[in-house]
Write a protein that holds these residues in place. Structure first.
Motif, PDB file in Angstrom:
ATOM      1  N   THR A  89      -3.536  -4.286  -0.859  1.00 56.86           N
ATOM      2  CA  THR A  89      -3.014  -3.382  -1.874  1.00 56.86           C
ATOM      3  C   THR A  89      -4.004  -2.260  -2.122  1.00 56.86           C
ATOM      4  OG1 THR A  89      -1.989  -3.326  -4.076  1.00 56.86           O
ATOM      5  CG2 THR A  89      -3.982  -4.679  -3.831  1.00 56.86           C
ATOM      6  N   LYS A  90      -3.545  -1.235  -2.811  1.00 57.78           N
ATOM      7  CA  LYS A  90      -4.417  -0.143  -3.228  1.00 57.78           C
ATOM      8  C   LYS A  90      -4.805  -0.344  -4.680  1.00 57.78           C
ATOM      9  CE  LYS A  90      -2.578   3.566  -0.329  1.00 57.78           C
ATOM     10  NZ  LYS A  90      -1.870   4.851  -0.390  1.00 57.78           N
ATOM     11  N   ASP A  91      -5.976   0.134  -5.041  1.00 62.50           N
ATOM     12  CA  ASP A  91      -6.417   0.111  -6.431  1.00 62.50           C
ATOM     13  C   ASP A  91      -5.669   1.207  -7.165  1.00 62.50           C
ATOM     14  OD1 ASP A  91      -7.645   0.139  -8.872  1.00 62.50           O
ATOM     15  OD2 ASP A  91      -9.627   0.669  -8.118  1.00 62.50           O
ATOM     16  N   SER A  92      -4.631   0.802  -7.874  1.00 62.54           N
ATOM     17  CA  SER A  92      -3.821   1.794  -8.587  1.00 62.54           C
ATOM     18  C   SER A  92      -4.414   2.149  -9.942  1.00 62.54           C
ATOM     19  CB  SER A  92      -2.399   1.276  -8.776  1.00 62.54           C
ATOM     20  OG  SER A  92      -2.404   0.182  -9.667  1.00 62.54           O
ATOM     21  N   THR A  98      -0.265  -3.733 -11.035  1.00 59.76           N
ATOM     22  CA  THR A  98      -0.688  -4.588  -9.922  1.00 59.76           C
ATOM     23  C   THR A  98      -1.148  -5.963 -10.384  1.00 59.76           C
ATOM     24  OG1 THR A  98      -2.930  -3.706 -10.016  1.00 59.76           O
ATOM     25  CG2 THR A  98      -1.398  -2.620  -8.517  1.00 59.76           C
ATOM     26  N   ARG A 147      -9.720   3.624  -4.615  1.00 56.49           N
ATOM     27  CA  ARG A 147      -9.208   4.974  -4.862  1.00 56.49           C
ATOM     28  C   ARG A 147     -10.177   5.967  -4.224  1.00 56.49           C
ATOM     29  NH1 ARG A 147      -6.944   6.527 -10.204  1.00 56.49           N
ATOM     30  NH2 ARG A 147      -5.096   5.297 -10.212  1.00 56.49           N
ATOM     31  N   THR A 183       0.812  -1.220   0.000  1.00 61.20           N
ATOM     32  CA  THR A 183       0.000   0.000   0.000  1.00 61.20           C
ATOM     33  C   THR A 183       0.842   1.265   0.000  1.00 61.20           C
ATOM     34  OG1 THR A 183      -0.117  -0.086   2.408  1.00 61.20           O
ATOM     35  CG2 THR A 183      -1.925  -1.115   1.179  1.00 61.20           C
ATOM     36  N   GLY A 184       2.151   1.116  -0.020  1.00 62.34           N
ATOM     37  CA  GLY A 184       3.030   2.283   0.034  1.00 62.34           C
ATOM     38  C   GLY A 184       3.479   2.556   1.457  1.00 62.34           C
ATOM     39  N   CYS A 221       7.930  -1.692  -0.361  1.00 62.74           N
ATOM     40  CA  CYS A 221       7.831  -0.300  -0.799  1.00 62.74           C
ATOM     41  C   CYS A 221       9.132   0.078  -1.500  1.00 62.74           C
ATOM     42  CB  CYS A 221       7.518   0.637   0.366  1.00 62.74           C
ATOM     43  SG  CYS A 221       8.486   0.401   1.847  1.00 62.74           S
TER      44      CYS A 221
END
Length: 128
Positions: free
Chosen positions: A81-84, A89, A108, A22-23, A41
């Protein structure tokens, strides 16, 4: 999920070993968890980070085979994870699907209600 806090709560209910992609800036949401985390990261994270964690500094692109190896070698139960919105991804999501790893995706943020332009001409017209 709409937030990292919500993602943490859900992930904790799904497994003991969590892979965070997720950063580095959102790790505080997971810092109070008792679960074990593999944190990937690009740059070293600032505290707070989860107490039980391993930090993997790495930059993609990643392959499905490489992601499968990472999931298996670290005995990962859950991927967070994030929806990039992009194809970068795909490898980790495909690897999670192939290995049966649970996936938690943080949506997002809703974009603000503002004018959107796509060309230089539209920008100039909007500025006038």
């Amino acid at each position: 999920m709409d937030s990292l806090d919500e993602a943490c709560a859900v992930a904790e209910g799904l497994g003991e070993r969590i892979f965070l992609t997720t950063g580095r800036q959102g790790l505080a949401a997971f810092a109070g968890s008792s679960r074990w985390f593999l944190v990937r990261c690009v740059d070293p994270p600032d505290p707070p980070v989860p107490a039980r964690s391993e930090v993997l500094l790495d930059r993609g692109p990643y392959t499905v085979d490489g992601e499968l190896d990472l999931l298996r070698s670290h005995h990962i139960d859950v991927l967070v994870t994030k929806d990039s919105g992009g194809p970068l991804t795909a490898a980790k999501l495909d690897a999670a699907a192939e290995s049966g790893t649970a996936v938690v995706v943080v949506r997002r943020p809703v974009p603000p209600d503002v004018a959107v332009v796509e060309t230089v001409e539209q920008v100039m017209a909007w500025l006038r």
